[in-house]
Structure formats: C-alpha cells, structure tokens
Design a protein around this motif. Structure first.
Motif, PDB file in Angstrom:
ATOM      1  N   CYS A  37       0.847  -1.232   0.041  1.00 48.27           N
ATOM      2  CA  CYS A  37      -0.158   0.129   0.035  1.00 48.27           C
ATOM      3  C   CYS A  37       0.922   1.401   0.097  1.00 48.27           C
ATOM      4  CB  CYS A  37      -0.948   0.053   1.277  1.00 48.27           C
ATOM      5  SG  CYS A  37      -1.838   1.553   1.321  1.00 48.27           S
ATOM      6  N   LEU A  38       0.991   1.982  -1.124  1.00 46.78           N
ATOM      7  CA  LEU A  38       1.974   3.163  -1.231  1.00 46.78           C
ATOM      8  C   LEU A  38       1.379   4.206  -0.342  1.00 46.78           C
ATOM      9  CD1 LEU A  38       3.939   4.652  -2.583  1.00 46.78           C
ATOM     10  CD2 LEU A  38       2.322   5.315  -4.386  1.00 46.78           C
ATOM     11  N   TYR A  39      -0.007   4.326  -0.174  1.00 47.71           N
ATOM     12  CA  TYR A  39      -0.387   5.622   0.696  1.00 47.71           C
ATOM     13  C   TYR A  39       0.374   5.428   2.007  1.00 47.71           C
ATOM     14  CZ  TYR A  39      -2.923   9.001   3.131  1.00 47.71           C
ATOM     15  OH  TYR A  39      -3.180  10.139   3.747  1.00 47.71           O
ATOM     16  N   CYS A  40      -0.225   4.086   2.767  1.00 50.83           N
ATOM     17  CA  CYS A  40      -0.159   4.066   4.087  1.00 50.83           C
ATOM     18  C   CYS A  40       1.578   3.874   4.441  1.00 50.83           C
ATOM     19  CB  CYS A  40      -0.699   2.723   4.520  1.00 50.83           C
ATOM     20  SG  CYS A  40      -2.594   3.036   4.629  1.00 50.83           S
ATOM     21  N   VAL A  41       2.147   3.376   3.508  1.00 53.52           N
ATOM     22  CA  VAL A  41       3.706   3.247   3.670  1.00 53.52           C
ATOM     23  C   VAL A  41       4.322   4.486   3.825  1.00 53.52           C
ATOM     24  CG1 VAL A  41       5.952   2.587   2.750  1.00 53.52           C
ATOM     25  CG2 VAL A  41       4.047   0.919   2.795  1.00 53.52           C
ATOM     26  N   ILE A  47      -1.411  -5.205  18.892  1.00 54.48           N
ATOM     27  CA  ILE A  47      -0.485  -5.528  17.756  1.00 54.48           C
ATOM     28  C   ILE A  47      -1.300  -6.038  16.572  1.00 54.48           C
ATOM     29  CG2 ILE A  47       1.356  -6.779  16.713  1.00 54.48           C
ATOM     30  CD1 ILE A  47       2.525  -6.631  19.457  1.00 54.48           C
ATOM     31  N   ALA A  48      -2.033  -7.083  16.945  1.00 52.02           N
ATOM     32  CA  ALA A  48      -3.102  -7.691  16.080  1.00 52.02           C
ATOM     33  C   ALA A  48      -4.300  -6.864  15.341  1.00 52.02           C
ATOM     34  CB  ALA A  48      -3.546  -8.819  16.677  1.00 52.02           C
ATOM     35  N   ALA A  49      -4.703  -5.955  16.162  1.00 50.49           N
ATOM     36  CA  ALA A  49      -5.612  -5.185  15.770  1.00 50.49           C
ATOM     37  C   ALA A  49      -5.284  -4.153  15.006  1.00 50.49           C
ATOM     38  CB  ALA A  49      -6.518  -4.464  17.088  1.00 50.49           C
ATOM     39  N   ILE A  50      -4.173  -3.574  15.157  1.00 54.73           N
ATOM     40  CA  ILE A  50      -3.674  -2.348  14.312  1.00 54.73           C
ATOM     41  C   ILE A  50      -3.369  -3.026  13.047  1.00 54.73           C
ATOM     42  CG2 ILE A  50      -1.645  -0.955  14.015  1.00 54.73           C
ATOM     43  CD1 ILE A  50      -1.602  -0.594  17.047  1.00 54.73           C
ATOM     44  N   THR A  51      -2.786  -4.200  12.855  1.00 52.44           N
ATOM     45  CA  THR A  51      -2.472  -4.937  11.580  1.00 52.44           C
ATOM     46  C   THR A  51      -3.555  -5.083  11.033  1.00 52.44           C
ATOM     47  OG1 THR A  51      -0.358  -6.188  12.506  1.00 52.44           O
ATOM     48  CG2 THR A  51      -1.480  -7.069  10.909  1.00 52.44           C
ATOM     49  N   ALA A  52      -4.824  -5.670  11.362  1.00 53.81           N
ATOM     50  CA  ALA A  52      -5.897  -5.959  10.766  1.00 53.81           C
ATOM     51  C   ALA A  52      -6.811  -4.807  10.494  1.00 53.81           C
ATOM     52  CB  ALA A  52      -6.821  -6.867  11.658  1.00 53.81           C
ATOM     53  N   PHE A  53      -6.878  -3.899  11.159  1.00 56.16           N
ATOM     54  CA  PHE A  53      -7.388  -2.568  10.833  1.00 56.16           C
ATOM     55  C   PHE A  53      -6.877  -1.880   9.644  1.00 56.16           C
ATOM     56  CE2 PHE A  53      -7.668   2.350  10.972  1.00 56.16           C
ATOM     57  CZ  PHE A  53      -8.970   2.203  10.890  1.00 56.16           C
ATOM     58  N   PHE A  54      -5.515  -1.779   9.353  1.00 58.49           N
ATOM     59  CA  PHE A  54      -4.725  -1.374   8.629  1.00 58.49           C
ATOM     60  C   PHE A  54      -4.799  -2.277   7.237  1.00 58.49           C
ATOM     61  CE2 PHE A  54      -3.566   1.982  11.604  1.00 58.49           C
ATOM     62  CZ  PHE A  54      -3.754   3.088  10.868  1.00 58.49           C
ATOM     63  N   GLY A  55      -4.896  -3.475   7.463  1.00 58.84           N
ATOM     64  CA  GLY A  55      -5.383  -4.385   6.347  1.00 58.84           C
ATOM     65  C   GLY A  55      -6.284  -3.738   5.492  1.00 58.84           C
ATOM     66  N   LEU A  56      -7.365  -3.290   6.288  1.00 59.63           N
ATOM     67  CA  LEU A  56      -8.467  -2.776   5.672  1.00 59.63           C
ATOM     68  C   LEU A  56      -8.223  -1.379   4.993  1.00 59.63           C
ATOM     69  CD1 LEU A  56     -12.154  -2.379   7.282  1.00 59.63           C
ATOM     70  CD2 LEU A  56     -10.929  -0.235   6.328  1.00 59.63           C
ATOM     71  N   SER A  57      -7.474  -0.661   5.496  1.00 62.76           N
ATOM     72  CA  SER A  57      -7.072   0.770   5.087  1.00 62.76           C
ATOM     73  C   SER A  57      -6.304   0.465   3.908  1.00 62.76           C
ATOM     74  CB  SER A  57      -6.446   1.696   6.299  1.00 62.76           C
ATOM     75  OG  SER A  57      -5.961   2.749   5.790  1.00 62.76           O
ATOM     76  N   ASN A  58      -5.474  -0.551   3.788  1.00 62.54           N
ATOM     77  CA  ASN A  58      -4.458  -0.573   2.816  1.00 62.54           C
ATOM     78  C   ASN A  58      -5.393  -0.863   1.478  1.00 62.54           C
ATOM     79  OD1 ASN A  58      -1.897  -2.646   4.828  1.00 62.54           O
ATOM     80  ND2 ASN A  58      -2.481  -0.415   4.474  1.00 62.54           N
ATOM     81  N   MET A  60      -8.297  -0.256   0.810  1.00 63.64           N
ATOM     82  CA  MET A  60      -9.185   0.752   0.488  1.00 63.64           C
ATOM     83  C   MET A  60      -8.559   1.846  -0.363  1.00 63.64           C
ATOM     84  SD  MET A  60     -12.420  -0.021   1.257  1.00 63.64           S
ATOM     85  CE  MET A  60     -13.262   1.719   1.021  1.00 63.64           C
ATOM     86  N   ALA A  61      -7.249   2.056   0.171  1.00 59.53           N
ATOM     87  CA  ALA A  61      -6.391   3.096  -0.204  1.00 59.53           C
ATOM     88  C   ALA A  61      -5.870   2.499  -1.844  1.00 59.53           C
ATOM     89  CB  ALA A  61      -5.297   3.500   0.535  1.00 59.53           C
ATOM     90  N   SER A  62      -5.487   1.367  -2.102  1.00 59.73           N
ATOM     91  CA  SER A  62      -5.083   0.942  -3.157  1.00 59.73           C
ATOM     92  C   SER A  62      -6.187   0.578  -4.123  1.00 59.73           C
ATOM     93  CB  SER A  62      -4.491  -0.489  -3.024  1.00 59.73           C
ATOM     94  OG  SER A  62      -3.223  -0.450  -2.009  1.00 59.73           O
ATOM     95  N   PHE A  63      -7.200   0.279  -3.707  1.00 58.24           N
ATOM     96  CA  PHE A  63      -8.408   0.144  -4.895  1.00 58.24           C
ATOM     97  C   PHE A  63      -8.930   1.321  -5.408  1.00 58.24           C
ATOM     98  CE2 PHE A  63     -12.268   1.122  -2.689  1.00 58.24           C
ATOM     99  CZ  PHE A  63     -13.135   1.272  -3.622  1.00 58.24           C
TER     100      PHE A  63
END
Length: 202
Positions: free
Chosen positions: A89-93, A164-175, A177-180
């Motif tokens: 995910c370019l945006y989030c990185v 740790i897990a929740a942040i990873t999972a939440f940003f998996g959604l964000s990644n 959404m940003a990419s598509f």
C-alpha cells in the motif's frame, strides 16, 4: 498495469462536509499544514468516515478512549509501516512512514522497516513485535500459543498483543481501500522527518 495519478473517486469539498467531519478535517489541516488525503477520501461516505476514524483513534490514540497501552506511538506506526509494505500500500507506507520517522527521531527507520525489519535499526523487542505483526498480516491462521510466549518474553502482555494484531488488521482494511481507490500520498509526507529541522541563526 496502469496506476492512477488521480484518485478514482473524487474527494468532496471540505465546506460541504457534515459539521462534525468538517471540524475534524480543519483541525487536522491546522495542525499538519495540509489535509492528508485519507481524511477526504473516506468523507464521501460520512457514516463510514466516522466508523473508520473512531476505530483508528481507539487503536492509535488509546488515551482518547480512556485506556493505556504498552505500545509506544512509534511502535504503532512501525506496525502500520511494516504491514502496509507487505500489503504493497503506497499511501500507508509513505504517510505512516513519515509519522514513524518523526516519533522515532530516526530518518532512516521507515525505509528500513518497510523493506526488511530484521535489518532495521530497531530494538529486539520491536523486531519481535513486527515478526508477529507480519505473521498476523500474512498468515493469521498460523498464529499459535508459542507466538504469545515469544512476545511475553519481550515484556508484551496479552492486551499489547491484541493491539499489535488489531492495528495490523485495521490497516489491512485501510491498505485495501487506499489501493483500490487510487489514493495517493500527499507530497508533504515524503520529506517529513528525513532531515533535522534547522534552527535559525541567533
């Protein structure tokens, strides 16, 4: 494969947003000097914007919901940067890498973490944290009790591990959404935290 240079969904005008969202966006603009694109991209659906940022703040600013966390601000941004890189995910990185550099006061750390956290200038504790975050990101079905034991050895408790897990999972959604949607990082993010601010001569 073509990459959009403009987002696939036009951002709404700030002045046309619901009052609560507009106030928050203007507050962020005042503090940062610009509006991160994610704030406007999600604002096209106000109910989703509110839900997204409520969960975001509960995880990334736990004090805002009356709890504490064993993760530092830098730890949380490190998780986002490493797992967003795994999700390409370019945006989030770019955006969270900028915040990571500022919190850790290390101009090289975001690039290191994004490419190979095992070679990054981070602590053994943070390395164990990212090992687990990337496992949740890529192989959550393989998480086992031994992973908890390894994290406990570095001082993380079970609530920290949830974080740790929740942040990873939440940003998996964000990644995703940003990419598509073709969300691109604001240019301002690229230089943030890369060089120390120079003080004016006396």
């Amino acid at each position: 494969m073509s990459t959009p240079t403009t987002p696939r969904y036009p951002a709404p005008d700030i002045m046309n947003l619901p009052d609560d969202i507009k106030a928050k966006v203007l507050e962020v603009q005042e503090k940062a000097g610009f509006v991160p694109n994610v704030f406007l991209a999600f604002a096209r659906r106000p109910a989703e914007w509110r839900a997204f940022f409520a969960y975001h703040d509960a995880l990334m600013v736990p004090e805002s919901v009356g709890r504490s966390s064993g993760l530092t601000k830098g730890d949380r941004e490190m998780i986002v940067t490493a797992t967003s890189a795994a999700n390409k995910c370019l945006y989030c990185v770019v955006a969270h890498g900028a915040i990571l550099r500022i919190y850790e006061k290390k101009p090289l750390v975001a690039d290191q973490v994004a490419i190979n956290h095992r070679k990054a200038d981070i602590t053994p504790r943070q390395r164990a944290m990212l090992d687990f975050a990337l496992k949740v990101c890529q192989h959550s079905d393989e998480v086992e009790d031994a992973d908890f034991v390894a994290l406990h050895a570095h001082g993380f408790d079970d609530e920290d591990i949830w974080d740790i897990a929740a942040i990873t999972a939440f940003f998996g959604l964000s990644n995703r959404m940003a990419s598509f949607s073709g969300m691109m990082p604001n240019p301002e993010f690229y230089l943030m935290g890369r060089a120390p601010k120079t003080k004016p001569a006396a």
